[in-house]
Design a protein around this motif. Structure first.
Motif, PDB file in Angstrom:
ATOM      1  N   ARG A 135       0.836  -1.209   0.000  1.00  0.00           N
ATOM      2  CA  ARG A 135       0.000   0.000   0.000  1.00  0.00           C
ATOM      3  C   ARG A 135       0.868   1.255   0.000  1.00  0.00           C
ATOM      4  O   ARG A 135       0.615   2.204  -0.754  1.00  0.00           O
ATOM      5  CB  ARG A 135      -0.920  -0.023   1.212  1.00  0.00           C
ATOM      6  CG  ARG A 135      -1.818   1.194   1.371  1.00  0.00           C
ATOM      7  CD  ARG A 135      -2.671   1.017   2.620  1.00  0.00           C
ATOM      8  NE  ARG A 135      -3.480   2.199   2.906  1.00  0.00           N
ATOM      9  CZ  ARG A 135      -4.241   2.319   3.999  1.00  0.00           C
ATOM     10  NH1 ARG A 135      -4.322   1.318   4.870  1.00  0.00           N
ATOM     11  NH2 ARG A 135      -4.950   3.420   4.189  1.00  0.00           N
ATOM     12  N   VAL A 136       1.910   1.267   0.814  1.00  0.00           N
ATOM     13  CA  VAL A 136       2.808   2.417   0.862  1.00  0.00           C
ATOM     14  C   VAL A 136       3.527   2.583  -0.467  1.00  0.00           C
ATOM     15  O   VAL A 136       3.635   3.704  -0.993  1.00  0.00           O
ATOM     16  CB  VAL A 136       3.823   2.270   2.011  1.00  0.00           C
ATOM     17  CG1 VAL A 136       4.823   3.421   1.991  1.00  0.00           C
ATOM     18  CG2 VAL A 136       3.107   2.236   3.355  1.00  0.00           C
ATOM     19  N   ARG A 137       4.038   1.500  -1.022  1.00  0.00           N
ATOM     20  CA  ARG A 137       4.731   1.588  -2.312  1.00  0.00           C
ATOM     21  C   ARG A 137       3.818   2.123  -3.396  1.00  0.00           C
ATOM     22  O   ARG A 137       4.237   2.911  -4.248  1.00  0.00           O
ATOM     23  CB  ARG A 137       5.294   0.219  -2.709  1.00  0.00           C
ATOM     24  CG  ARG A 137       6.551  -0.172  -1.946  1.00  0.00           C
ATOM     25  CD  ARG A 137       7.255  -1.334  -2.622  1.00  0.00           C
ATOM     26  NE  ARG A 137       6.443  -2.540  -2.623  1.00  0.00           N
ATOM     27  CZ  ARG A 137       6.451  -3.447  -1.652  1.00  0.00           C
ATOM     28  NH1 ARG A 137       7.216  -3.267  -0.585  1.00  0.00           N
ATOM     29  NH2 ARG A 137       5.702  -4.527  -1.734  1.00  0.00           N
TER      30      ARG A 137
ATOM     31  N   ARG B 211       2.408   6.389  -7.138  1.00  0.00           N
ATOM     32  CA  ARG B 211       1.376   7.281  -7.673  1.00  0.00           C
ATOM     33  C   ARG B 211       1.774   8.740  -7.494  1.00  0.00           C
ATOM     34  O   ARG B 211       1.577   9.569  -8.389  1.00  0.00           O
ATOM     35  CB  ARG B 211       0.038   6.986  -7.004  1.00  0.00           C
ATOM     36  CG  ARG B 211      -1.122   7.758  -7.608  1.00  0.00           C
ATOM     37  CD  ARG B 211      -2.461   7.198  -7.161  1.00  0.00           C
ATOM     38  NE  ARG B 211      -2.660   7.315  -5.728  1.00  0.00           N
ATOM     39  CZ  ARG B 211      -2.644   6.275  -4.882  1.00  0.00           C
ATOM     40  NH1 ARG B 211      -2.425   5.052  -5.321  1.00  0.00           N
ATOM     41  NH2 ARG B 211      -2.845   6.479  -3.586  1.00  0.00           N
ATOM     42  N   LEU B 212       2.359   9.058  -6.352  1.00  0.00           N
ATOM     43  CA  LEU B 212       2.816  10.428  -6.109  1.00  0.00           C
ATOM     44  C   LEU B 212       3.895  10.816  -7.115  1.00  0.00           C
ATOM     45  O   LEU B 212       3.868  11.921  -7.681  1.00  0.00           O
ATOM     46  CB  LEU B 212       3.350  10.559  -4.688  1.00  0.00           C
ATOM     47  CG  LEU B 212       3.954  11.918  -4.304  1.00  0.00           C
ATOM     48  CD1 LEU B 212       2.899  13.012  -4.362  1.00  0.00           C
ATOM     49  CD2 LEU B 212       4.582  11.857  -2.915  1.00  0.00           C
ATOM     50  N   ALA B 213       4.849   9.925  -7.356  1.00  0.00           N
ATOM     51  CA  ALA B 213       5.922  10.222  -8.309  1.00  0.00           C
ATOM     52  C   ALA B 213       5.384  10.359  -9.732  1.00  0.00           C
ATOM     53  O   ALA B 213       5.855  11.201 -10.508  1.00  0.00           O
ATOM     54  CB  ALA B 213       6.981   9.123  -8.248  1.00  0.00           C
ATOM     55  N   ARG B 214       4.400   9.564 -10.073  1.00  0.00           N
ATOM     56  CA  ARG B 214       3.870   9.547 -11.441  1.00  0.00           C
ATOM     57  C   ARG B 214       2.897  10.689 -11.704  1.00  0.00           C
ATOM     58  O   ARG B 214       2.955  11.344 -12.751  1.00  0.00           O
ATOM     59  CB  ARG B 214       3.179   8.203 -11.690  1.00  0.00           C
ATOM     60  CG  ARG B 214       2.659   8.017 -13.114  1.00  0.00           C
ATOM     61  CD  ARG B 214       2.071   6.628 -13.298  1.00  0.00           C
ATOM     62  NE  ARG B 214       0.919   6.384 -12.437  1.00  0.00           N
ATOM     63  CZ  ARG B 214       0.908   5.551 -11.402  1.00  0.00           C
ATOM     64  NH1 ARG B 214       2.000   4.879 -11.082  1.00  0.00           N
ATOM     65  NH2 ARG B 214      -0.199   5.385 -10.679  1.00  0.00           N
ATOM     66  N   GLU B 215       2.019  10.962 -10.745  1.00  0.00           N
ATOM     67  CA  GLU B 215       0.921  11.902 -10.971  1.00  0.00           C
ATOM     68  C   GLU B 215       1.085  13.222 -10.216  1.00  0.00           C
ATOM     69  O   GLU B 215       0.389  14.185 -10.521  1.00  0.00           O
ATOM     70  CB  GLU B 215      -0.405  11.249 -10.562  1.00  0.00           C
ATOM     71  CG  GLU B 215      -0.704   9.954 -11.311  1.00  0.00           C
ATOM     72  CD  GLU B 215      -1.938   9.255 -10.773  1.00  0.00           C
ATOM     73  OE1 GLU B 215      -2.614   9.842  -9.879  1.00  0.00           O
ATOM     74  OE2 GLU B 215      -2.233   8.138 -11.244  1.00  0.00           O
TER      75      GLU B 215
END
Length: 234
Positions: free
Chosen positions: A8-10, A15-19
């Protein structure tokens, strides 16, 4: 926490890095400038896992990229009582709680606590409370005097032989503060720690030397206090 929790953390980190985050402050590209890049976060995570950390102090939350990496490390170590103390007086008023909301979405609020005070005050209280941390990550103010004070207190909080890691070491103010502790108080740089990390030019000058964005130092074991006559210019 289970392997499902680490996944879940990964997922939140990727998602943060991508979006990017759901909200950013101005100016444009603030997230890309402020946040720790994902691959540097991976290295931060791996260093903390190798140290088998149980308690980590972090200065500066912002968009949460480094805090998520720290949380992933703590889950991987699976210590019985993990603790992640995040100090950021600007998380609500400047960053709209976006970093803390991401930690919560990753399920990390069970082991993380947000201290909304200047680090000079929060760290002093942690010293008084007798906190002992295994490692610390600094990405708060980049003013020389404030980085210097952060290191002053963290030297008393992080255990002998523990790690202090810093973002934005390409800023001369940050490098100068660390250099004092290396030359006078036995901090040892670990140049291999971020050997595959991001590269930045000193002071943001494209014509200046290219250096690693992040830096890792190990505290001496045992600690010591030099005589005042032993001062080494830095």
């Amino acid at each position: 926490m289970t392997a499902e929790g680490r996944t879940r953390v990964r997922d939140v980190r990727r998602r943060l890095a991508r979006e990017g985050p759901a909200w950013t402050r101005g100016p444009e590209r603030d997230f890309e400038t402020v946040a720790l890049p994902e691959h540097d976060g991976d290295r931060l995570r791996d260093l903390l896992i190798a140290e088998q950390v149980q308690t980590v102090v972090e200065i500066g939350l912002a968009y949460g990229s480094s805090a998520l990496a720290v949380g992933e490390a703590l889950l991987a170590v699976a210590a019985p009582h993990p603790r992640h103390i995040v100090i950021d007086p600007f998380q609500q008023q400047v960053f709209n709680n976006v970093g803390w909301d991401l930690l919560r979405s990753a399920g990390l609020d069970s082991l993380a606590e947000l201290v909304a005070e200047p680090s000079s005050l929060a760290l002093a209280r942690l010293v008084t409370d007798g906190l002992v941390a295994d490692a610390a990550f600094i990405d708060g103010s980049h003013r020389f005097h404030e980085v210097f004070v952060d290191l002053y207190f963290l030297r008393k909080i992080v255990k002998p032989g523990g790690l202090i890691l810093l973002d934005d070491d390409h800023h001369p103010s940050v490098r100068a503060a660390v250099r004092y502790y290396e030359r006078n108080l036995g901090f040892t740089e670990l140049p291999e720690a971020f050997h595959t990390g991001s590269i930045e030019h000193l002071g943001g000058d494209a014509a200046a030397e290219a250096v690693r964005r992040c830096r890792a130092v190990r505290l001496p074991d045992p600690p010591f206090e030099p005589a005042f006559q032993d001062f080494t210019p830095f």
